[in-house]
Enzyme design. Structure first.
Site, PDB file in Angstrom:
ATOM      1  N   ALA A  63      30.260  60.405  46.986  1.00 50.01           N
ATOM      2  CA  ALA A  63      29.437  59.387  47.639  1.00 50.01           C
ATOM      3  C   ALA A  63      28.292  60.102  48.351  1.00 50.01           C
ATOM      4  O   ALA A  63      28.372  61.309  48.591  1.00 50.01           O
ATOM      5  CB  ALA A  63      30.291  58.619  48.641  1.00 50.01           C
ATOM      6  N   GLY A 102      33.932  60.642  45.389  1.00 45.39           N
ATOM      7  CA  GLY A 102      33.611  59.427  44.656  1.00 45.39           C
ATOM      8  C   GLY A 102      33.265  59.706  43.199  1.00 45.39           C
ATOM      9  O   GLY A 102      33.465  58.836  42.335  1.00 45.39           O
ATOM     10  N   GLU A 105      36.488  59.809  41.541  1.00 44.95           N
ATOM     11  CA  GLU A 105      37.049  58.448  41.566  1.00 44.95           C
ATOM     12  C   GLU A 105      36.394  57.578  40.491  1.00 44.95           C
ATOM     13  O   GLU A 105      37.059  56.797  39.813  1.00 44.95           O
ATOM     14  CB  GLU A 105      36.865  57.834  42.966  1.00 44.95           C
ATOM     15  CG  GLU A 105      37.734  58.544  43.999  1.00 44.95           C
ATOM     16  CD  GLU A 105      37.485  58.055  45.415  1.00 44.95           C
ATOM     17  OE1 GLU A 105      36.331  58.190  45.878  1.00 44.95           O
ATOM     18  OE2 GLU A 105      38.415  57.553  46.053  1.00 44.95           O
ATOM     19  N   GLU A 125      37.463  64.845  50.314  1.00 43.47           N
ATOM     20  CA  GLU A 125      37.123  63.949  51.429  1.00 43.47           C
ATOM     21  C   GLU A 125      37.726  64.351  52.766  1.00 43.47           C
ATOM     22  O   GLU A 125      37.113  64.151  53.816  1.00 43.47           O
ATOM     23  CB  GLU A 125      37.537  62.509  51.096  1.00 43.47           C
ATOM     24  CG  GLU A 125      36.588  61.789  50.147  1.00 43.47           C
ATOM     25  CD  GLU A 125      36.965  61.971  48.687  1.00 43.47           C
ATOM     26  OE1 GLU A 125      37.686  62.947  48.372  1.00 43.47           O
ATOM     27  OE2 GLU A 125      36.535  61.155  47.858  1.00 43.47           O
TER      28      GLU A 125
HETATM   29  N1  3HC Z   1      25.921  63.459  49.687  1.00 43.13           N
HETATM   30  C1  3HC Z   1      24.674  63.751  50.095  1.00 43.13           C
HETATM   31  N2  3HC Z   1      24.094  64.959  49.924  1.00 43.13           N
HETATM   32  C2  3HC Z   1      24.829  65.902  49.312  1.00 43.13           C
HETATM   33  C3  3HC Z   1      26.135  65.676  48.878  1.00 43.13           C
HETATM   34  C4  3HC Z   1      26.688  64.375  49.077  1.00 43.13           C
HETATM   35  N3  3HC Z   1      27.910  64.065  48.665  1.00 43.13           N
HETATM   36  N4  3HC Z   1      26.611  66.806  48.328  1.00 43.13           N
HETATM   37  C5  3HC Z   1      25.636  67.707  48.409  1.00 43.13           C
HETATM   38  N5  3HC Z   1      24.544  67.171  49.000  1.00 43.13           N
HETATM   39  C6  3HC Z   1      23.254  67.811  49.241  1.00 43.13           C
HETATM   40  C7  3HC Z   1      23.372  68.961  50.209  1.00 43.13           C
HETATM   41  O1  3HC Z   1      23.268  68.514  51.540  1.00 43.13           O
HETATM   42  C8  3HC Z   1      22.199  69.805  49.788  1.00 43.13           C
HETATM   43  O2  3HC Z   1      21.042  69.208  50.334  1.00 43.13           O
HETATM   44  P1  3HC Z   1      19.790  70.101  50.768  1.00 43.13           P
HETATM   45  O3  3HC Z   1      19.346  70.810  49.527  1.00 43.13           O
HETATM   46  O4  3HC Z   1      18.844  69.119  51.327  1.00 43.13           O
HETATM   47  O5  3HC Z   1      20.340  71.061  51.803  1.00 43.13           O
HETATM   48  C9  3HC Z   1      22.137  69.613  48.281  1.00 43.13           C
HETATM   49  O6  3HC Z   1      22.855  68.412  48.020  1.00 43.13           O
HETATM   50  C10 3HC Z   1      22.785  70.732  47.500  1.00 43.13           C
HETATM   51  O7  3HC Z   1      24.072  70.988  48.034  1.00 43.13           O
HETATM   52  P2  3HC Z   1      24.595  72.478  48.269  1.00 43.13           P
HETATM   53  O8  3HC Z   1      23.563  73.280  48.944  1.00 43.13           O
HETATM   54  O9  3HC Z   1      25.915  72.355  48.925  1.00 43.13           O
HETATM   55  O10 3HC Z   1      24.745  72.993  46.769  1.00 43.13           O
HETATM   56  P3  3HC Z   1      25.882  73.839  46.115  1.00 43.13           P
HETATM   57  O11 3HC Z   1      25.503  73.986  44.706  1.00 43.13           O
HETATM   58  O12 3HC Z   1      26.175  75.038  46.924  1.00 43.13           O
HETATM   59  O13 3HC Z   1      27.202  72.918  46.187  1.00 43.13           O
HETATM   60  C11 3HC Z   1      28.503  70.934  45.955  1.00 43.13           C
HETATM   61  C12 3HC Z   1      27.262  71.707  45.502  1.00 43.13           C
HETATM   62  C13 3HC Z   1      29.769  71.685  45.521  1.00 43.13           C
HETATM   63  C14 3HC Z   1      28.480  69.583  45.290  1.00 43.13           C
HETATM   64  C15 3HC Z   1      28.514  70.798  47.495  1.00 43.13           C
HETATM   65  O14 3HC Z   1      27.271  70.302  47.896  1.00 43.13           O
HETATM   66  C16 3HC Z   1      29.564  69.876  48.035  1.00 43.13           C
HETATM   67  O15 3HC Z   1      30.700  70.293  48.206  1.00 43.13           O
HETATM   68  N6  3HC Z   1      29.162  68.634  48.342  1.00 43.13           N
HETATM   69  C17 3HC Z   1      30.043  67.685  48.990  1.00 43.13           C
HETATM   70  C18 3HC Z   1      31.032  67.111  48.035  1.00 43.13           C
HETATM   71  C19 3HC Z   1      31.872  66.085  48.735  1.00 43.13           C
HETATM   72  O16 3HC Z   1      32.365  66.269  49.819  1.00 43.13           O
HETATM   73  N7  3HC Z   1      32.057  64.939  48.070  1.00 43.13           N
HETATM   74  C20 3HC Z   1      32.790  63.849  48.649  1.00 43.13           C
HETATM   75  C21 3HC Z   1      31.848  62.969  49.386  1.00 43.13           C
HETATM   76  S1  3HC Z   1      32.666  61.698  50.285  1.00 43.13           S
HETATM   77  C22 3HC Z   1      33.111  60.558  49.114  1.00 43.13           C
HETATM   78  O17 3HC Z   1      32.869  60.737  47.968  1.00 43.13           O
HETATM   79  C23 3HC Z   1      33.783  59.318  49.634  1.00 43.13           C
HETATM   80  C24 3HC Z   1      34.414  58.505  48.572  1.00 43.13           C
HETATM   81  O18 3HC Z   1      35.762  58.782  48.477  1.00 43.13           O
HETATM   82  C25 3HC Z   1      34.240  57.052  48.811  1.00 43.13           C
END
Ligand code: 3HC
Length: 697
Positions: A63, A102, A105, A125
Site C-alpha cells: 500500500a 498489499g 495481498e 506490515e
Molecule cells: N509506500 C510509499 N512509498 C514507498 C513505499 C510504500 N509502500 N515503499 C517504498 N516507497 C518509496 C520510498 O520511500 C522511497 O522513496 P524516495 O525515493 O522518495 O526516498 C522509494 O519508494 C524507494 O524505496 P527504497 O529507497 O526503500 O528502495 P529499495 O529498492 O531500497 O527498497 C523496497 C524497495 C524493498 C520496496 C522498500 O522500499 C520497502 O521495504 N518498502 C516498504 C514495503 C512495505 O512495507 N510494504 C507494506 C506497506 S503497508 C501495506 O501494504 C498495508 C496493506 O496490508 C493494506
C-alpha cells in the site's frame, strides 16, 4: 483511459501493467486503475484470462504508506482483492522484484501466481505498526499453511521465489522474461481449463485454534522476543487466529476494526516515521545524485584492535580486499589471531559456513608497513584516541596513499579538521565513525570536515550501503551526533544516583521505555574508564560553574571500571556478566553527595524518565541548530541504529514532538532552576515551542 494501469491484449489474455514508479505502491489512483482495467477485461469478449504485472523494478511493494495519514479513499484495497474471487476468468499475478504487503495481498487475491527466480514476497506490515489489512492474514494461511504464514506475518521477513514456490504461494517460477512466461502460463490455463483457485475458500487441514495451540504460542513468544513492547505482531497473530475460528467474511470484518486501531496508534506513527527517516538520511541536502562516489575496490585499516578488526570484517564481508596495518609484528599477529577467532565464532553460531569463513578471511591481509596502503582506494584509521597519534598517522598516510584515496578516521569524538591539517589533501579526509562491534552495529556516522570534498562524503555514504549499514551524515563537533546527544542522558543517570536513585532503578526506567539495556549497564559493558579518559582530556576546557560527574570519576578512582573489573555500577561474579546490585555503590554515591553538598532523596521514576530523556532532547536541539545534523530525523535514525532505541518510539526528537515542545521547555526550565546551567534550553527549542513548531513534523 487509465494511464497508471496499462491494458494490452495478447492471444485472448489481457495484460494489465501497473506503472507507478518507483515501487508501484498501491495508492488510490493505482487501486482505481486496477479496478477499471479488471472490469474492462471482464467485459471484453476477446479475453479469457488476465495477467497482472508491474512495470519497472517491481510488482507492487505494498500500500502507499504516505496515504496512511489521510482519510481512506475508495476503492479500498480489500475490495480490489476480494473482487478477484468473483471473476470467472482466470487472473494470474506475474511477480518480479518485491511483492510486499498489499502487493502480495493483491497477488493472493489472484487465482494463480508466477514469479521470476529472483523475486521476493512478504508481509512486512508489522514493521510499520500494522498487520496485513487486505486479507493477507486470512488468505496466506490458506495458501501456505498456518506455520509458514505465521512465520512470514510475524517476522515480517520476505521469502525468495523458491521458498514461495515450496510454500505454495507461487505456482510456477518463470525462467527468462517474466511477461511472455506469464502469458504462456495463462494460455495453458485456458487450454487446460484449469479451475480457478480462490484463496478465501476454506482450506483442508486448517482447524480451530485449539488444534494449533502450540504453533500459535510459539509465534507469540517470537513476537515478544523480537519485537519487545511492540503491539502489531500480536495483533497480526490475533487476526490469524480469528481466521481459524470464523468464516472468511467475519474474520475480515473483525480485521477492519483491528486494522484501524493499529493504523492510528502512536506506535504505527513512530514506525512509519522511522521508515521515511531512514530513507531521508541517505539523502544529503547539498550533495545530489550527480555527485558520484569514488570507486572503492580495495581498502586499508590502520589498527588491529577491537574497532579495526570489526571494521576489517565489515569491509571483507562486503567483498572488499582489506589490508590491516599495525605498528609491530606482535600486535599484528595478536590482532589477526583475534580476527580469525571472530570468524570462528560466526561459524560455531551457524551464521556462516567454513567455506564462507575461508573466503572472507582470505580477503584480509596484515602488514606492518604503511607502504602497502599505497594501493588502497579507502583507508580507515582505527588507532588509539589521541590527537597527536592520529595526526602522525595521517601525515604518514599522506606520504603513501594514492591520489584520490579517501582517508577516513574512526575517531568517536575528535576534531576531523585538526586531523585533516596533518595532510596536504584535507578534501580527501572524512570521518567514518563505527559503533562497537563494528561488523554488527548498523549505524555508520559519516563525518564531514570543513574541507571534505562532496564526492569523499558520497563515498562514505556509498560504503555504508555496500556494507549493509545505515549511513547518516554528521558535522564536526565533540562526539558528533550520536554520542554527543546520548552523553547528557548518561550524565543525568549518574547525577540521579548521586541524588539517591539506585543504578537498577535508573536502568529499569529506561529499559521500560524500550531500550535494550539501561545506560549504567551499558557503561559497565563498555568500561567506565573510556569516558573518564575523555573527561580528563577535556578538563582544561571544563566550565567550573557547571555540575560535574564527580561520582563517575570516583568509581574509576576506585577501580570500578565495569564488567572487566568485576565491578562498576553493579557487581559481577568472577568472570560473570550478569549485573547484581551492589550496596557499595550506594555508599560511594552517598559519600560523593556529601562532599558536593547534595541532599539525597527518594527519586520518582517520572523524574528519571524526564531527566534522562529531556537532557538528550535538549542536546539534540542544539546539535540541530548548530547544523551538525541536517535534520532532526537524522538524530533519531542514529538512536535507532546506534543505541537500539525502540523503533516503535521513533526516536528522541519524535518523542519530543509527541510530548509537545512547550511541555519539554517548561520542564527544562524547571530543571535549570534546580540543577543549573547544563539545563539551559536550546534557543531553537525555545523558538519552536513559542511558534507552535516541531522538530519532525
Ligand atoms: N509506500 C510509499 N512509498 C514507498 C513505499 C510504500 N509502500 N515503499 C517504498 N516507497 C518509496 C520510498 O520511500 C522511497 O522513496 P524516495 O525515493 O522518495 O526516498 C522509494 O519508494 C524507494 O524505496 P527504497 O529507497 O526503500 O528502495 P529499495 O529498492 O531500497 O527498497 C523496497 C524497495 C524493498 C520496496 C522498500 O522500499 C520497502 O521495504 N518498502 C516498504 C514495503 C512495505 O512495507 N510494504 C507494506 C506497506 S503497508 C501495506 O501494504 C498495508 C496493506 O496490508 C493494506
Amino acid at each position: 483511459m487509465n494511464e497508471i494501469v496499462g491494458y494490452e491484449i495478447e492471444g485472448r489474455v489481457a495484460v494489465l501493467t501497473i506503472d507507478n514508479p518507483p515501487v508501484n505502491a498501491l495508492g488510490h489512483a493505482v487501486r482505481e486503475g486496477i479496478v477499471t482495467r479488471v472490469e474492462q477485461a471482464v467485459a471484453d469478449d476477446g479475453v479469457d484470462a488476465i495477467v497482472l504485472i508491474g512495470a519497472g523494478r517491481t510488482f507492487p511493494a505494498g500500500a502507499d504508506i504516505r496515504e496512511f495519514d489521510q482519510p481512506a479513499r475508495e476503492p479500498h484495497l480489500l475490495v480490489v482483492v476480494d473482487r478477484m474471487d468473483t471473476i470467472e476468468k482466470a487472473v494470474v499475478a506475474a511477480i518480479h522484484g518485491t511483492a510486499l504487503g498489499g502487493g502480495l495481498e493483491l497477488a493472493l487475491g489472484c487465482h494463480f501466481r508466477v514469479a521470476s527466480p529472483d523475486a521476493r514476497v512478504g508481509l512486512p506490515e508489522v514493521n510499520l505498526g500494522i498487520f496485513p489489512g487486505a486479507a493477507g492474514t486470512q488468505r496466506l494461511p490458506r495458501v501456505a499453511g498456518l506455520d509458514n504464514a505465521l512465520e512470514m506475518i510475524v517476522s515480517g521477513k520476505p521469502v525468495g521465489a523458491v521458498t514461495a514456490h515450496d510454500y505454495g504461494i507461487v505456482d510456477a517460477i518463470v525462467e527468462g522474461d517474466l511477461r511472455p512466461g506469464a502469458l504462456a502460463f495463462a494460455q495453458k490455463i485456458i487450454a487446460d481449463g484449469t479451475p480457478r483457485r480462490i484463496s478465501s475458500e476454506p482450506r483442508d487441514g486448517i482447524g480451530a485454534p485449539e488444534a494449533h495451540a502450540e504453533t500459535i504460542d510459539r509465534y507469540r513468544d517470537l513476537a515478544n522476543r523480537r519485537f519487545r513492547g511492540q503491539e502489531s505482531p500480536h495483533q497480526a497473530i490475533e487476526s490469524v487466529v480469528d481466521g481459524l475460528r470464523m468464516p472468511y467474511d467475519e474474520a475480515v470484518a473483525a480485521d477492519r476494526v483491528r486494522f484501524e486501531a493499529c493504523k492510528t496508534s502512536s506506535q504505527s506513527a513512530a514506525l512509519r516515521y522511522a521508515f521515511f527517516a531512514e530513507r531521508e538520511a541517505a539523502k544529503i541536502p547539498d550533495i545530489g545524485k550527480d555527485v558520484a562516489p569514488r570507486a572503492v575496490k580495495s581498502a586499508g585499516v590502520i589498527g588491529a584492535g577491537t574497532m579495526g578488526r570489526g571494521i576489517a570484517i565489515s569491509l571483507a564481508d562486503s567483498g572488499l580486499p582489506v589490508t590491516v596495518v599495525e605498528t609491530g609484528q606482535e600486535a599484528l599477529d595478536a590482532g589477526m589471531a583475534e580476527l580469525a577467532k571472530l570468524y570462528e565464532a560466526m561459524v560455531s553460531r551457524g551464521r556462516i559456513d567454513e567455506a564462507t569463513k575461508a573466503e572472507r578471511l582470505a580477503r584480509i591481509t596484515g602488514a606492518i608497513d604503511y607502504g602497502v596502503l599505497g594501493e588502497a582506494d579507502l583507508v580507515i584509521e582505527a588507532a588509539f584516541e589521541d590527537l597527536d597519534v592520529k595526526k602522525d598517522i595521517f601525515q604518514t598516510l599522506d606520504g603513501v596513499a594514492k591520489p584520490g584515496a579517501v582517508l577516513a578516521t574512526n575517531t568517536s569524538y575528535m576534531d576531523i579538521d585538526a586531523i585533516a591539517t596533518a595532510t596536504s589533501r584535507p578534501r580527501d579526509v572524512i570521518g567514518l565513525h563505527y559503533f562497537v562491534p563494528a561488523n554488527v552495529m548498523r549505524l555508520l556516522e559519516v563525518v564531514r570536515g570543513d574541507e571534505s570534498a562532496p564526492d569523499a562524503i558520497a563515498t562514505g555514504m556509498a560504503l555504508a550501503r555496500r556494507t549493509n549499514k545505515v549511513g547518516v551524515l554528521a558535522g564536526v563537533c565533540h562526539g558528533f551526533i550520536a554520542n554527543r546527544s546520548r552523553l547528557p542522558l548518561v550524565r543525568e543517570a549518574t547525577f540521579l544516583i548521586e541524588e539517591g536513585a539506585s543504578p537498577a532503578q535508573v536502568d529499569k526506567v529506561l529499559t521500560d521505555l524500550g531500550m535494550p539495556l539501561g545506560p549504567l549497564a551499558v557503561s559497565d559493558l563498555s568500561g567506565l574508564d573510556v569516558s573518564w579518559r575523555m573527561r580528563q582530556s577535556l578538563a582544561a576546557d571544563r566550565d567550573p560553574e557547571a555540575r560535574y560527574m564527580h561520582l563517575a570519576d570516583r568509581m574509576c578512582e576506585l577501580g570500578r571500571f565495569g564488567i572487566k573489573a568485576g565491578r562498576g555500577w553493579y557487581a559481577y561474579e568472577e568472570g560473570g556478566r550478569h549485573p547484581q546490585p551492589d550496596e557499595e555503590v550506594e555508599a560511594i554515591a552517598a559519600a560523593v553527595a556529601g562532599e558536593q553538598g547534595i541532599e539525597r532523596r527518594e527519586i520518582s521514576d517520572d523524574e528519571i524518565r524526564a531527566r534522562c530523556l529531556y537532557a538528550a532532547i535538549n542536546e539534540g536541539a542544539k546539535i540541530l541548530e548548530e547544523g551538525v545534523a541536517a535534520r532532526a530525523s537524522d538524530i533519531d535514525v542514529m538512536w535507532l541504529y546506534g543505541f537500539g532505541f525502540p523503533r516503535w518510539r521513533g526516536g528522541i526528537m519524535f518523542i519530543a514532538d509527541e510530548i509537545g515542545l512547550p511541555e519539554i521547555l517548561s520542564q527544562l526550565r524547571a530543571f535549570e532552576a534546580v540543577h543549573g546551567k547544563l539545563w539551559n534550553p536550546s534557543p531553537l527549542l525555545e523558538r519552536l515551542a513559542a511558534d507552535g513548531g516541531s522538530f519532525t513534523r
